[in-house]
Design an enzyme around this catalytic site. Structure first.
Site, short mmCIF file in Angstrom:
data_model
loop_
_atom_site.label_atom_id
_atom_site.label_comp_id
_atom_site.label_asym_id
_atom_site.label_seq_id
_atom_site.Cartn_x
_atom_site.Cartn_y
_atom_site.Cartn_z
N LYS A 1 0.84 -1.23 0.00
CA LYS A 1 0.00 0.00 0.00
C LYS A 1 0.86 1.26 0.00
O LYS A 1 2.03 1.25 0.39
CB LYS A 1 -0.93 0.02 1.22
N MET B 1 5.57 0.12 3.10
CA MET B 1 4.50 -0.27 2.17
C MET B 1 3.67 -1.44 2.71
O MET B 1 2.86 -2.02 1.97
CB MET B 1 5.08 -0.63 0.82
N ASP C 1 -2.09 -2.23 9.83
CA ASP C 1 -2.23 -2.22 8.37
C ASP C 1 -2.79 -3.52 7.81
O ASP C 1 -3.03 -3.62 6.60
CB ASP C 1 -0.86 -1.98 7.70
P1 ATP Z 1 4.84 -1.15 8.84
O1 ATP Z 1 3.66 -2.07 8.59
O2 ATP Z 1 5.30 -1.12 10.26
O3 ATP Z 1 4.76 0.18 8.15
P2 ATP Z 1 6.78 -1.76 6.87
O4 ATP Z 1 5.85 -1.83 5.74
O5 ATP Z 1 7.67 -0.56 6.94
O6 ATP Z 1 6.02 -1.93 8.20
P3 ATP Z 1 7.44 -4.57 6.90
O7 ATP Z 1 8.23 -5.09 5.76
O8 ATP Z 1 6.01 -4.90 6.95
O9 ATP Z 1 7.70 -3.01 6.94
O10 ATP Z 1 8.11 -5.12 8.23
C1 ATP Z 1 8.73 -4.41 9.25
C2 ATP Z 1 9.49 -5.39 10.18
O11 ATP Z 1 8.64 -6.45 10.61
C3 ATP Z 1 10.65 -6.09 9.49
O12 ATP Z 1 11.85 -5.38 9.70
C4 ATP Z 1 10.69 -7.47 10.13
O13 ATP Z 1 11.66 -7.54 11.15
C5 ATP Z 1 9.33 -7.68 10.75
N1 ATP Z 1 8.54 -8.76 10.10
C6 ATP Z 1 7.82 -9.71 10.70
N2 ATP Z 1 7.21 -10.51 9.80
C7 ATP Z 1 7.51 -10.05 8.60
C8 ATP Z 1 7.18 -10.45 7.28
N3 ATP Z 1 6.40 -11.51 7.02
N4 ATP Z 1 7.68 -9.73 6.28
C9 ATP Z 1 8.49 -8.65 6.53
N5 ATP Z 1 8.84 -8.26 7.74
C10 ATP Z 1 8.37 -8.93 8.78
#
Ligand code: ATP
Length: 315
Positions: free
Chosen positions: A23, A114, A151
């Site tokens: 997103k 995202m 999210d």
């Molecule tokens: P947010 O939803 O907090 O905005 P984001 O989109 O910036 O997160 P994500 O890739 O969703 O980032 O993940 C953030 C952190 O969550 C990662 O650094 C990781 O340590 C942890 N994590 C747990 N499960 C997952 C997963 N299935 N995929 C990615 N990261 C995960």
């Protein structure tokens, strides 16, 4: 009864494949911190055509393997993985005792702002519900999603939506047409709590100069209007993200890339969620293709996506 035909047997042998989108927050206003330490937000989400794929097959235990086209960094493959947490929550809620093998193929940048982990969790809820035959309705799946993260309900629902509370209280937003974006992801992610922390710190330090926020956060009428009209120019003028300033303070190199994108023909650029992915809105598909080529030629990793797209779906 002469029951199960070869088609359903084959389907169950192969397990279930689900994809869920990443997103962009086209608007994100951050309000005050609630009693449990969470920020109240008002956001407009748009699901875009960058997908996570989860393949769920039967197994005795709940396990996960993560591959993909992005830098996987510190994605955990134990109980901390959001997809594993989603499978466990569904099993506990429905009394299922078998396990699942989850194979995640990521294309959403990790810790990129995202919602990739949230998309994995949403896809896992849909995949396990189908694999285990638990048949939860969408309202029940949404309730479980909200327990996994702010999210996750949106990754389940997709499209365009307004999120309030912690971002998890969704209401539909009317949206027409398609918006073309060029994304510039980064190999090194950013921690969402650290970006919120930087925003709090800035607000504390400048409390005297910053006018007090008197109302609850709300999505600007201009944003809703632009989405309803499917008008990229109007949306570009209304894009706003309160996490952009703290993200740029933490990663000053992003500011120059924002400028490069805007000079290269983007209508506007914005930090996606808590960053560091940058999202450039283009006037139309052809302009987005040109912009992607220009940014790639400048040595940046650039991807052309569009939104809104559907939420977590079996493929
Ligand atoms: P947010 O939803 O907090 O905005 P984001 O989109 O910036 O997160 P994500 O890739 O969703 O980032 O993940 C953030 C952190 O969550 C990662 O650094 C990781 O340590 C942890 N994590 C747990 N499960 C997952 C997963 N299935 N995929 C990615 N990261 C995960």
């Amino acid at each position: 009864m002469g029951g199960i035909g070869p088609v359903s047997l084959a389907a169950s042998d192969d397990g279930v494949r689900v994809r869920a989108p990443g997103k962009i927050n086209v608007f994100l206003e951050v309000g005050d911190v609630d009693d449990e330490g969470y920020h109240e937000v008002a956001t407009a989400y748009q699901a875009v055509s960058l997908y996570e794929e989860v393949w769920a097959t039967e197994d005795d235990e709940i396990t996960v393997e993560v591959t993909g086209t992005v830098v996987l960094g510190d994605v955990p493959v134990d109980d901390r993985n959001l997809a594993v947490r989603a499978a466990r929550l569904l099993a506990q809620t429905t009394g299922v005792r078998t396990g699942v093998r989850l194979e995640i193929r990521k294309t959403v940048p990790v810790a990129g702002g995202m919602g990739g982990g949230s998309a994995d969790a949403a896809a896992t809820l849909v995949a396990c519900d189908a694999l285990w035959g638990t048949g939860l309705g969408s309202a029940e799946l949404q309730r479980l999603a909200a327990r996994l993260g702010a999210d996750v309900p949106f990754a389940l629902q997709g499209g365009t939506a307004i999120g309030t509370g912690r971002g998890d209280e969704l209401s539909p937003a009317l949206a027409r047409g398609r918006f073309d974006w060029v994304l510039v992801p980064h190999e090194e992610g950013m921690s969402t709590p650290i970006v919120y922390g930087a925003l709090d710190e800035h607000r504390r330090r400048h409390a005297v100069d910053i006018a007090p926020r008197r109302r609850q956060p709300a999505v600007d009428a201009d944003v809703l209007h632009a989405l309803r009209q499917g008008d990229a120019g109007m949306l570009a003028a209304a894009l706003r993200n309160d996490l952009q300033a703290p993200a740029l303070r933490l990663r000053p190199d992003l500011a120059a890339i924002l400028e490069t994108g805007e000079r290269a023909g983007a209508l506007a650029g914005i930090v996606s969620g808590s960053g560091p992915t940058l999202a450039f809105l283009a006037a139309d598909e052809a302009s987005a293709i040109d912009l992607r080529v220009t940014l790639s030629a400048a040595g940046l990793h650039a991807l052309h996506v569009h939104g809104p797209v559907q939420g977590a779906r079996t493929i």
